[in-house]
Motif scaffolding. Structure first.
Motif, PDB file in Angstrom:
ATOM      1  N   SER A   1       0.826  -1.213   0.000  1.00  0.00           N
ATOM      2  CA  SER A   1       0.000   0.000   0.000  1.00  0.00           C
ATOM      3  C   SER A   1       0.856   1.257   0.000  1.00  0.00           C
ATOM      4  N   ASP A   2       2.066   1.146  -0.571  1.00  0.00           N
ATOM      5  CA  ASP A   2       2.995   2.274  -0.653  1.00  0.00           C
ATOM      6  C   ASP A   2       3.286   2.861   0.728  1.00  0.00           C
ATOM      7  N   MET A   3       3.317   2.020   1.724  1.00  0.00           N
ATOM      8  CA  MET A   3       3.493   2.461   3.099  1.00  0.00           C
ATOM      9  C   MET A   3       4.966   2.695   3.422  1.00  0.00           C
ATOM     10  N   VAL A   4       5.254   3.869   3.975  1.00  0.00           N
ATOM     11  CA  VAL A   4       6.580   4.202   4.479  1.00  0.00           C
ATOM     12  C   VAL A   4       6.397   4.795   5.874  1.00  0.00           C
ATOM     13  N   ARG A   5       7.093   4.232   6.832  1.00  0.00           N
ATOM     14  CA  ARG A   5       7.000   4.694   8.221  1.00  0.00           C
ATOM     15  C   ARG A   5       8.414   4.896   8.757  1.00  0.00           C
ATOM     16  N   PHE A   6       8.711   6.119   9.176  1.00  0.00           N
ATOM     17  CA  PHE A   6      10.028   6.423   9.744  1.00  0.00           C
ATOM     18  C   PHE A   6       9.835   6.956  11.161  1.00  0.00           C
ATOM     19  N   SER A   7      10.581   6.406  12.098  1.00  0.00           N
ATOM     20  CA  SER A   7      10.438   6.826  13.491  1.00  0.00           C
ATOM     21  C   SER A   7      11.807   6.863  14.153  1.00  0.00           C
ATOM     22  N   GLY A   8      11.876   7.632  15.216  1.00  0.00           N
ATOM     23  CA  GLY A   8      13.118   7.749  15.963  1.00  0.00           C
ATOM     24  C   GLY A   8      12.850   8.074  17.422  1.00  0.00           C
ATOM     25  N   VAL A   9      13.768   7.633  18.285  1.00  0.00           N
ATOM     26  CA  VAL A   9      13.709   7.902  19.723  1.00  0.00           C
ATOM     27  C   VAL A   9      15.079   8.389  20.165  1.00  0.00           C
ATOM     28  N   TRP A  10      15.096   9.508  20.881  1.00  0.00           N
ATOM     29  CA  TRP A  10      16.343  10.081  21.391  1.00  0.00           C
ATOM     30  C   TRP A  10      16.204  10.279  22.898  1.00  0.00           C
ATOM     31  N   ASP A  11      17.041   9.577  23.665  1.00  0.00           N
ATOM     32  CA  ASP A  11      17.062   9.700  25.121  1.00  0.00           C
ATOM     33  C   ASP A  11      18.343  10.399  25.550  1.00  0.00           C
ATOM     34  N   LEU A  12      18.234  11.258  26.551  1.00  0.00           N
ATOM     35  CA  LEU A  12      19.397  12.002  27.022  1.00  0.00           C
ATOM     36  C   LEU A  12      19.355  12.112  28.541  1.00  0.00           C
ATOM     37  N   LYS A  13      20.449  11.761  29.177  1.00  0.00           N
ATOM     38  CA  LYS A  13      20.594  11.904  30.624  1.00  0.00           C
ATOM     39  C   LYS A  13      21.124  13.306  30.909  1.00  0.00           C
ATOM     40  N   LEU A  14      20.263  14.143  31.497  1.00  0.00           N
ATOM     41  CA  LEU A  14      20.618  15.535  31.741  1.00  0.00           C
ATOM     42  C   LEU A  14      21.391  15.717  33.039  1.00  0.00           C
ATOM     43  N   SER A  15      21.065  14.927  34.044  1.00  0.00           N
ATOM     44  CA  SER A  15      21.766  14.969  35.324  1.00  0.00           C
ATOM     45  C   SER A  15      21.510  13.651  36.033  1.00  0.00           C
ATOM     46  N   GLU A  16      21.975  13.551  37.265  1.00  0.00           N
ATOM     47  CA  GLU A  16      21.786  12.310  38.005  1.00  0.00           C
ATOM     48  C   GLU A  16      20.319  12.080  38.358  1.00  0.00           C
ATOM     49  N   THR A  17      19.494  13.122  38.336  1.00  0.00           N
ATOM     50  CA  THR A  17      18.087  12.990  38.714  1.00  0.00           C
ATOM     51  C   THR A  17      17.136  13.445  37.621  1.00  0.00           C
ATOM     52  N   LEU A  18      17.639  13.667  36.421  1.00  0.00           N
ATOM     53  CA  LEU A  18      16.786  14.214  35.363  1.00  0.00           C
ATOM     54  C   LEU A  18      17.190  13.636  34.012  1.00  0.00           C
ATOM     55  N   CYS A  19      16.216  13.216  33.237  1.00  0.00           N
ATOM     56  CA  CYS A  19      16.483  12.732  31.880  1.00  0.00           C
ATOM     57  C   CYS A  19      15.311  13.080  30.982  1.00  0.00           C
ATOM     58  N   SER A  20      15.554  13.046  29.684  1.00  0.00           N
ATOM     59  CA  SER A  20      14.524  13.390  28.707  1.00  0.00           C
ATOM     60  C   SER A  20      14.442  12.314  27.637  1.00  0.00           C
ATOM     61  N   SER A  21      13.304  12.308  26.957  1.00  0.00           N
ATOM     62  CA  SER A  21      13.090  11.365  25.861  1.00  0.00           C
ATOM     63  C   SER A  21      12.215  12.029  24.812  1.00  0.00           C
ATOM     64  N   ILE A  22      12.631  11.949  23.561  1.00  0.00           N
ATOM     65  CA  ILE A  22      11.866  12.506  22.448  1.00  0.00           C
ATOM     66  C   ILE A  22      11.614  11.389  21.437  1.00  0.00           C
ATOM     67  N   SER A  23      10.361  11.225  21.067  1.00  0.00           N
ATOM     68  CA  SER A  23       9.965  10.207  20.093  1.00  0.00           C
ATOM     69  C   SER A  23       9.171  10.874  18.982  1.00  0.00           C
ATOM     70  N   ALA A  24       9.460  10.519  17.726  1.00  0.00           N
ATOM     71  CA  ALA A  24       8.751  11.112  16.591  1.00  0.00           C
ATOM     72  C   ALA A  24       8.561  10.055  15.507  1.00  0.00           C
ATOM     73  N   GLU A  25       7.527  10.256  14.690  1.00  0.00           N
ATOM     74  CA  GLU A  25       7.202   9.287  13.647  1.00  0.00           C
ATOM     75  C   GLU A  25       6.471   9.974  12.504  1.00  0.00           C
ATOM     76  N   VAL A  26       6.787   9.552  11.294  1.00  0.00           N
ATOM     77  CA  VAL A  26       6.090  10.012  10.095  1.00  0.00           C
ATOM     78  C   VAL A  26       5.574   8.786   9.346  1.00  0.00           C
ATOM     79  N   LEU A  27       4.314   8.826   8.944  1.00  0.00           N
ATOM     80  CA  LEU A  27       3.690   7.715   8.233  1.00  0.00           C
ATOM     81  C   LEU A  27       3.047   8.229   6.949  1.00  0.00           C
ATOM     82  N   SER A  28       3.318   7.523   5.853  1.00  0.00           N
ATOM     83  CA  SER A  28       2.705   7.864   4.573  1.00  0.00           C
ATOM     84  C   SER A  28       2.267   6.576   3.880  1.00  0.00           C
ATOM     85  N   SER A  29       1.070   6.599   3.309  1.00  0.00           N
ATOM     86  CA  SER A  29       0.578   5.424   2.598  1.00  0.00           C
ATOM     87  C   SER A  29      -0.522   5.845   1.628  1.00  0.00           C
TER      88      SER A  29
END
Length: 668
Positions: A189-217
């Motif tokens: 169905s001409d489906m293309v899905r691209f996704s990514g996850v980026w995790d980062l430890k900012l300090s000993e008590t703090l961290c972040s996570s970013i997740s993104a995705e693009v879907l086309s069909s």
């Protein structure tokens, strides 16, 4: 606290009484490593935290965890839910097609969907389209019938006839301060899905996570469309290509995780943007529809959880959501429509639990929710809803007997409609023998749900005379679970439940020509009896070959018992099969993994009358995937509907035949 030196590493030994009082949020947020930097103390190998009674579920649910989810050849959360017993997924076909879920024949609105602990809402029509949630960033999906039977939770968690909890992946750091995962998937169905996850430890008590995705069909796929006459002859039989099922969607999510003294917090930002065609039903030889829908769903939510004292725990949750839906129908054969719907939701919750004794805990929770709907529909009413919920619960643990009781008060004010109700619940488990290998479980519960805004207020769609639904649930069952030290057979679990549900003034939604719109109907009274059976096992075969299997079976008899004078009295309600089931089998050897999935749905009817004309034949699908891991790469080939079965989950919405997908995943 004592420190024991052993082979130049240090271990922490804590008194058991102290460990039992540690708030489980420490374990929940342990993804952020906290280490003490001193000259001599530099490592903590292991600390075992025992759950407190307030955070322990009396009756466990069904779970799909990260490794199992990773192996499924599925795209969305709705696809994964098909492997739970007692659930029926309504799939309208295609990559971007609408996907909703129904629990034990009680309807979509009785099932609460919780995303990282806070319920997803849709006051307009009550439908949560689970096709909008990807599996790429999901760590665990859990299903609880009745409710999640723990008392330290928001009041809304006590209010549903069943709940699905979607938990996103939390960062775990070892020797690096970051983590990156990229995934590219392409297929039929001409489906293309691209996704990514980026995790980062900012300090000993703090961290972040970013997740993104693009879907086309393009949403195009071949299907067979065949209809038979009443005498069994073929009315018509043709092969066509599904049209107007294209989708372009973008999803992004950002998380900030923090640890505080004896607690933790989380802030989440979420957005989903999509533009998709709605394929529509294939009737009267019409193969293409002019319906399109644009969605812009955005929300922000935050959670704070803390152990104030050794006996008192508290948590706060807040959320604001804004949903913008633009629905257009340019089909010249029907009335043309160009409508926009804007929803707003504000939510606040506080939950508090106090440990009276080590075996006795009590809690009190309060939730407030505000919903507002605006639209450009002519002569429409623009409703607002104020909902207050107060729950009081207590739990007891006598080792062999664990039980929980709760009562939830609901006060709903729509200005034109006001309603209040009190819904009690009771859960218990009995372990007659030492150990965990045999457990008996039972629960009884009353649940309540208000009609949605569309149900009540829209003259073209709704029914102002609709009554709120009331459901009574009774469940009994057993679980046998055993872990073996043998190198061959590792783990076995068997669970069986027998249940009876009685739904009063049941509301049923049917598609009304156009998929986005519904016609509402009070069936009156429905009696539901059923059996859910689930089994899973893990074993090690010869030469390091790992075998895992999971099977589930559901029997349901959902009868309309409203009016004995009606022709459909005591008939099975629409789209509920008597028999359904699924199986997952996974074989792993070193870096190779082979996964097979099977789903079956038996005979059912698409209208209230159980006559031959309304009968829908059983369907089944087989999916298979092969995965190979090479250092930082993982390559997967999926083949769905392996035998190219022709089937429909919903009448006149044909599903894809055999289709393929290939995935490449890179992780550092």
């Amino acid at each position: 606290m004592q420190y024991i030196r052993r082979e130049q590493r240090y271990y922490v030994v804590m008194p058991i009484a102290f460990l039992r009082r540690i708030l489980p949020v420490v374990a929940l947020f342990c993804s952020v490593n906290v280490t003490a930097q001193t000259d001599s103390l530099y490592a903590i190998d292991e600390v075992v935290v025992t759950e407190r009674l307030s955070t322990r579920a009396i009756v466990d649910g069904q779970h799909l965890k990260g490794e199992t989810i990773e192996k499924l050849s599925n795209n969305s959360v709705a696809d994964a839910l098909r492997y739970f017993s007692g659930l029926q997924v309504k799939d309208y076909g295609g990559v971007g097609g609408l996907k909703t879920v129904n629990i034990r024949s009680m309807g979509t609105n009785h099932l609460g969907i919780f995303y990282d602990g806070i319920e997803l809402g849709n006051a307009q029509n009550g439908v949560i389209d689970l096709g909008q949630f990807s599996l790429d960033n999901i760590d665990e999906i859990s299903l609880y019938n009745g409710q999640k039977s723990q008392i330290f939770q928001p009041a809304s968690d006590f209010g549903n006839a069943g709940s699905v909890y979607i938990r996103t992946r939390r960062p775990v750091f070892t020797d690096k301060r970051y983590h990156l995962k990229l995934r590219l998937k392409a297929g039929s169905s001409d489906m293309v899905r691209f996704s990514g996850v980026w995790d980062l430890k900012l300090s000993e008590t703090l961290c972040s996570s970013i997740s993104a995705e693009v879907l086309s069909s393009s949403g195009k796929y071949k299907f067979r469309y065949m209809r038979k006459r009443m005498d069994g002859g073929i009315a018509y039989d043709t092969t066509a290509v599904r049209q107007n099922g294209d989708v372009l969607a973008f999803r992004a999510e950002g998380n900030l995780h923090g640890v505080i003294d004896r607690g933790g917090w989380n802030v989440k930002l979420y957005t989903y943007q999509s533009n998709r065609g709605i394929p529509g039903a294939i009737v009267n030889n019409v193969w293409r529809r002019g319906e399109r829908q644009t969605d812009s769903n955005n929300f922000m939510q935050a959670t704070l959880q803390k152990s104030v004292t050794d006996r008192f725990d508290t948590q706060f949750r807040v959320k604001y959501a804004y949903y913008d839906t633009h629905y257009v129908n340019r089909d010249s054969t029907v009335m043309q429509v160009d409508n926009r719907y804007k929803q707003q939701e504000a939510y606040f919750s506080t939950a508090n639990a106090y440990e009276i004794k080590s075996w006795w805990t009590a809690s009190c929770s309060y939730d407030f929710r505000w919903n507002k709907l605006d639209s450009n529909v002519k002569n429409a009413y623009y409703p607002q809803r104020f909902t207050n919920m107060l729950a009081i619960a207590t739990a007891f643990d006598f080792n062999w007997l664990k039980c929980q009781g709760s009562i939830l008060g609901n006060w709903v004010n729509d200005k034109l409609n006001k309603h209040s109700s009190f819904t009690p619940a009771f859960f218990a488990t009995i372990k007659p023998f030492k150990g965990k290998w045999l457990l008996f479980k039972l629960y009884a519960k009353k649940s309540f749900r208000m009609p949605t805004f569309n149900d009540l207020y829209y003259t073209e769609l709704g029914n102002a005379d609709l009554k709120p639904e009331i459901a009574f649930q009774y469940n009994g069952g057993l679980t046998i679970e055993k872990t073996f030290a043998d190198k061959g057979f590792r783990h076995f679990k068997f669970s069986a439940d027998v249940y009876y549900n009685s739904v009063h003034d049941k509301i049923v939604a049917y598609p009304k020509g156009q998929q986005f719109r519904w016609t509402m109907l009070n069936l009156g009274k429905v009696h539901i009896t059923g059996v859910d059976v689930e089994a899973e096992m893990q074993a090690v075969l010869f030469r390091e070959v790992m075998l895992g299997a999971r099977v589930q079976y559901t029997y349901q008899r959902a009868r309309d018992v409203t009016d004995p004078s009606q022709s459909y009295y005591n008939h099975q309600i629409p789209y509920i099969p008597w028999h359904s089931g699924s199986a997952i089998v996974n074989v792993e050897w070193r870096n190779l993994s082979l996964n097979y999935c099977f789903i079956y749905a038996g005979k059912r009817y698409n209208q209230q009358e159980n006559i031959r004309r309304n009968e829908m034949q059983p369907w089944y699908t087989s999916d298979i995937s092969l995965s190979y891991k090479l250092k930082k790469w993982r390559f997967t080939l999926d083949v769905n509907n392996l035998l190219s079965q022709d089937y429909e989950v919903i009448l006149n919405y044909p599903m894809p035949k055999i289709n393929f997908a290939a995935t490449a995943c890179f992780e550092i």
